[in-house]
Structure formats: structure tokens, C-alpha cells
Scaffold this motif. Structure first.
Motif, PDB file in Angstrom:
ATOM      1  N   ARG A  33       0.806  -1.224   0.000  1.00  0.00           N
ATOM      2  CA  ARG A  33       0.000   0.000   0.000  1.00  0.00           C
ATOM      3  C   ARG A  33       0.839   1.275   0.000  1.00  0.00           C
ATOM      4  N   THR A  34       1.982   1.259   0.658  1.00  0.00           N
ATOM      5  CA  THR A  34       2.783   2.478   0.808  1.00  0.00           C
ATOM      6  C   THR A  34       3.605   2.814  -0.426  1.00  0.00           C
ATOM      7  N   GLU A  87       4.355   3.974  -4.125  1.00  0.00           N
ATOM      8  CA  GLU A  87       3.708   4.841  -5.116  1.00  0.00           C
ATOM      9  C   GLU A  87       4.318   4.709  -6.499  1.00  0.00           C
TER      10      GLU A  87
END
Length: 246
Positions: free
Chosen positions: A161-162, A164
Motif C-alpha cells: 500500500r505504501t 507509489e
């Protein structure tokens, strides 16, 4: 003074190393994608949410991700496994090349009688789409058709999730056992937090698909909870039956 200088450098080096992500040195061709989900009500839009991949079977290519992600992002009015009236576009893309997109067409396992809040959502934790457009260079996976062997290496490919940007990450596991349609794995080289990997492919040493990242399962023999992707056995059966029904 010199001691203090080198001590400070050492502390910075340790801090930098501890911040580095643990991942496997195993390399696969580009196979991982993330989801971009556009709702009719734009306030629910998800520019990047969890992972997905492509599979190829009998000369057809399909897009796949985890079903349970709908539990997390859906509007309250969306109660069953039906995207109509709620989701406008479902697109997948590689995080390191956002211009390469896979545009989904129909949700093939749509079921208006299946409640999204039901625990059974995790039993067959997959969404399978037909594809409207594919401008990506992502390699569709083929499904493995031989049994897993206890102790063999398996790999999850995707992004947490972290993250990018950057290339797909590879995480390493050891096959322990299968309970029903859950593949229980022992951690070898894994991220500190698994969030965001839902829907990522679980593949073997040769890059053949064996599972879809889903949730955890408690082993009744040891009472220990294991990371446990969903087997693709029922997904394969679904695709085969769909072919016969045509």
C-alpha cells in the motif's frame, strides 16, 4: 572527535539499512498490476488500490483481482456482487508505467445473490473480468496444473500500500499445506506490512499461477495463523465451465 564522526556515520548507515525493504532477488517478467477503480459517485474513486494480474487460458486473456477488496471500498448501497449502478470503470496498470492500461469489460463472476458482507466472500476470493482494451506489456500468467510440494518456494509479486512507484516487488515464501482452497505459506522474505498486496498473484519458481493474495488462515493442527492466498482451482473450474456454457 574522530570517534564521534564515525559513530554518527554508523548510526546513519544502520538507520538507512533498516529502512530498506526486504524482498527476494528472484526475478520475473512484468506480471503485476494495480487497480484503478472509478465509481459513478466519484467520491469513492480509488486511483490505486491493491493488486491484480492477467491470466491466459484457451487463447483468452482475463483480468483478475481479489473479491474482498470490494468490502473495503464500496459505497454503503452496494450490497451484492454486482458492479452495475455503482462502478463506472475498472482499470489495471503497472505502477511503474501508469500509461499502460488494461480496461476491464464485464465482471464474469457477477452474482446479484452474493452478499459482499458474507464471510463466504473469502471462500472464492477472486474477481475475473473480460478485457475491453489492453495497451500494456504485462505478461498473462498460465495456471499450474500439478500439485504443490511441501517446502517448495512460492512468490508473491506486486506492490504494498505504501509504494507509489517503482518496479514490481517479489516476496518469497515456502509452501506448508493446503486447507480447503487456502494455501498456507511460511514467510521467508516478506514485507513488514502486507497491506495492498491483496489480489496479487502467487506463482511458483517457473512463474506459473497457483494462488491469489487474500487473507490469513489459522492452521487447526498448530493453532498458528498463516498468510494464505486463495487457490486458483475454483477459478480455473469457473473459466472452464463458462467455456462449456457458451
Amino acid at each position: 572527535m574522530k570517534f564521534n564522526f564515525f559513530f554518527a556515520i554508523a548510526i546513519l548507515w544502520i538507520a538507512g539499512c533498516s529502512g530498506q525493504e526486504v524482498s527476494s532477488n528472484k526475478v520475473f517478467k512484468e506480471i503485476a498490476l494495480v487497480n484503478r477503480i472509478e465509481f459513478i459517485n466519484a467520491k469513492y474513486d480509488q486511483p490505486k488500490f491493491s493488486c491484480g494480474f492477467l491470466i491466459k487460458y484457451n487463447n483468452e486473456t482475463f483480468a483478475v483481482t481479489a473479491k474482498h477488496i470490494l468490502k473495503i471500498i464500496k459505497p454503503e448501497s452496494m450490497t451484492t456482487l454486482s458492479l452495475q449502478s455503482h462502478i463506472k470503470n475498472w482499470i489495471l496498470y503497472p505502477l511503474n508505467n501508469k500509461s499502460e492500461i488494461v480496461v476491464c469489460d464485464k465482471l464474469l463472476n457477477e452474482d446479484k445473490s452474493e452478499l459482499l458482507e458474507a464471510k463466504s466472500t473469502y471462500d472464492n476470493d477472486w474477481l475475473v473480468f473480460s478485457i475491453k482494451e489492453n495497451s500494456s506489456g504485462i505478461i498473462p500468467l498460465e495456471i499450474r496444473n500439478t500439485p504443490l510440494i511441501q517446502g517448495e518456494k512460492l512468490y508473491v509479486v506486486g506492490w504494498t500500500r505504501t509504494m507509489e512507484n517503482g518496479p514490481q516487488r517479489v516476496y518469497e515464501f515456502e509452501y506448508y499445506k493446503t486447507i480447503s482452497n487456502r494455501i498456507l505459506l511460511k514467510d521467508i522474505l516478506v514485507p513488514e506490512k502486507f497491506g495492498g498486496l491483496s489480489g496479487a498473484p502467487l506463482v511458483d519458481e517457473n512463474g506459473l499461477l497457483v494462488g491469489i493474495v487474500s487473507n490469513g488462515t489459522v492452521d487447526p493442527d498448530s493453532n498458528k495463523k498463516f498468510f494464505s492466498p486463495c487457490s486458483v482451482t475454483n477459478l480455473l473450474t469457473f473459466i472452464e465451465n463458462r467455456k462449456l456454457d457458451k
